[in-house]
Structures are given as structure tokens and as C-alpha cells.
Design an enzyme around this catalytic site. Structure first.
Site, short mmCIF file in Angstrom:
data_model
loop_
_atom_site.label_atom_id
_atom_site.label_comp_id
_atom_site.label_asym_id
_atom_site.label_seq_id
_atom_site.Cartn_x
_atom_site.Cartn_y
_atom_site.Cartn_z
N HIS A 1 22.46 20.17 52.51
CA HIS A 1 23.43 19.12 52.81
C HIS A 1 22.92 17.73 52.48
CE1 HIS A 1 26.25 21.83 54.71
NE2 HIS A 1 25.33 22.28 55.53
N ARG B 1 14.74 23.94 52.97
CA ARG B 1 15.95 24.76 52.93
C ARG B 1 16.59 24.68 51.55
NH1 ARG B 1 20.90 24.40 57.23
NH2 ARG B 1 21.10 22.27 56.45
N ASP C 1 7.66 27.46 43.22
CA ASP C 1 6.75 26.97 42.20
C ASP C 1 6.41 25.49 42.38
OD1 ASP C 1 6.44 29.39 40.96
OD2 ASP C 1 7.76 28.96 39.26
N GLU D 1 24.39 31.98 60.95
CA GLU D 1 25.31 30.90 61.26
C GLU D 1 26.76 31.28 60.99
OE1 GLU D 1 24.17 27.48 58.95
OE2 GLU D 1 23.42 28.69 57.31
N ASP E 1 27.82 25.90 62.29
CA ASP E 1 28.58 26.77 61.39
C ASP E 1 29.07 28.02 62.10
OD1 ASP E 1 28.84 25.65 58.66
OD2 ASP E 1 26.66 25.55 58.76
#
Length: 264
Positions: A52, A77, A91, A156, A182
Site C-alpha cells: 500500500h 511485504r 535478491d 485477512e 481486510d
């Protein structure tokens, strides 16, 4: 002389070594300065949000470098469960990955596979060219890469609650992070994270994950509710975000000097 670099402990190791629940803060602004400040706050972990927030791979790399100065363990995240994105995040040196919107055991298994090299998973091999191995300065990185990463999946949705046991018991999932916002929306209760029906499902998931032996955490910016989750025995909790703290505390400070409230 070959320089050898040791990677820091994973989120899984950090939480298990913390007395009491590990307190976390979100970095949502995309600011590496904000990330560095929060990393020095005393919080045990930071959530660097790629879902977000207005961040890309380069920004996340800068933020990981910024928070290395502090004691908080960064969890990054990804925006979506995607094998290629997870490979890129790993990576660039994100050891601890959080995957949102995991609804089934199959989703969880897909996320696990993305975290690991064959034969355990399907992660593409490019570590010699990447920050993950500190450009080949982490001795034996390929052989030991699975021990240097952790996976947290998010429950969620109401569907995920129904599949909580399968998700938590998926081999390779280290932790489950419950998102009441959520979850509430999926139940037709948008913006009502503390509705009794939502809380019932949250506590149901906490119980299931605890029985699986995996770590369980909850997002709770409502501090009274966060304390209730802590009393229920969660292992980690997120209690605030950089943008939320800035918005609320700047307003408090400004209001202190309005309308004759300067004080003495």
C-alpha cells in the site's frame, strides 16, 4: 583475502528470542529517513510495506540499508503473491518476506516455494550478482539460503479464516499475521475491525496458529485492542505506522497552540 559477511538473524529467530510480544511499526511513507528513525525507536521489528506504499525495488533497497543501523528487524511485504516479485525482493536483500492475501493452504505452499531454491522451492538462482549474498561474500550462501530467510503469510479474509489450519500447518510458513481491516471488509463490515464478529474470527485464528506451533501476530493500531491481543498470547503485534504517527501527533502539537491553549 576473501571478506566474509554474516547475515543478521531472521524475523522468526528475532521474535522467538524476544521476551514478551515483539512490537512492530510500519513504514508506509516510502521514506528511508522515516525507516531509519523507526529502526532506532526500540521496536523489535519494522514492516516495510510494498503493498500500500509508493515504493519500488530501488526504494526498498535504500530502506533496508537505512534500517541496518538500528536494532529492529525489517520485514518486507510484497504487493502480491508472485514468484518473480518474491525472487526480486529476496535478491535485493529482504530476508524476511510477508505475503498478503493468502487465502488457502495452496496459496501458502506457493509462497513457500517462491522463498527457496530447488529442490525445496522454485527460487531462481542469481545470488552471486545480488545483495542477498552480499555479492557472494556470505560463505556458502546457496547451500544455507533457506536458513537466512523467513516467511510470514497474512490471513485477512473470511475465506482465509476457514482455511487457517491448512495455512498455518504448511511446511515452510514461519509466521501468520492477521489483518483485521481486510478481514472486516471481507465480512461486509468495512472499517469495523473491532466488531464482535471480526474479533471472534481473529481469536479463532490466533488459537489455531498457536496450536500449530507457528508464530502468530496481529495488526492493531487501536492500542487498547492491541493490549487485548497481547493478553491472548500473540507473539508479535504492529501498533503504528510512520504516516499515522506523523498525522496524529502533528495535529496534537498544532492544536496545543490553538484557541488560547498555549499553556504556561
Amino acid at each position: 583475502m576473501q571478506i566474509q559477511v554474516d547475515l543478521p538473524p531472521t524475523f522468526n529467530e528475532k521474535v522467538r528470542g524476544t521476551r514478551g510480544p515483539a512490537t512492530g511499526l510500519w513504514v508506509c511513507s516510502g521514506s528511508d529517513s522515516a525507516a531509519e528513525i523507526l529502526s532506532l525507536s526500540g521496536a523489535e521489528w519494522l514492516l516495510i510495506d510494498g503493498e500500500h506504499s509508493p515504493v519500488g525495488l530501488e526504494t526498498i533497497t535504500s530502506m533496508l540499508r537505512a534500517v541496518a543501523a538500528g536494532s529492529a528487524t525489517p520485514v518486507v511485504r510484497v504487493p502480491v503473491l508472485d514468484t518473480t516479485l518474491i525472487k526480486q525482493y529476496l535478491d535485493l536483500g529482504a530476508q524476511n518476506i510477508m505475503v498478503p492475501m493468502v487465502h488457502t493452504g495452496e496459496d501458502a505452499a506457493h509462497a513457500v516455494a517462491a522463498m527457496h531454491y530447488p529442490p525445496k522451492g522454485i527460487r531462481g538462482v542469481g545470488s552471486a550478482l545480488a545483495r542477498s549474498s552480499r555479492w557472494n561474500r556470505v560463505s556458502g550462501y546457496l547451500d544455507n539460503a533457506s536458513e537466512t530467510v523467513s516467511l510470514t503469510v497474512q490471513i485477512e479474509s473470511d475465506r482465509a479464516v476457514r482455511n487457517c489450519e491448512a495455512i498455518a500447518n504448511t511446511d515452510g510458513v514461519d509466521a501468520v499475521f492477521i489483518g483485521p481491516s481486510d478481514l472486516a471488509a471481507s465480512m461486509g463490515l468495512l472499517g469495523k475491525q473491532t466488531h464482535p464478529d471480526v474479533l471472534e474470527r481473529v481469536y479463532q485464528c490466533i488459537d489455531v496458529v498457536q496450536k500449530s506451533g507457528k508464530l502468530v501476530g496481529v495488526n492493531a493500531f487501536d492500542l487498547d485492542q492491541a493490549r487485548e491481543y497481547v493478553r491472548s498470547g500473540v507473539d508479535f503485534v504492529a501498533v503504528g505506522a510512520d504516516v499515522q504517527i506523523l498525522a496524529s501527533q502533528s495535529q496534537v502539537l498544532a492544536n496545543t497552540f490553538k484557541d488560547g491553549n498555549q499553556g504556561s
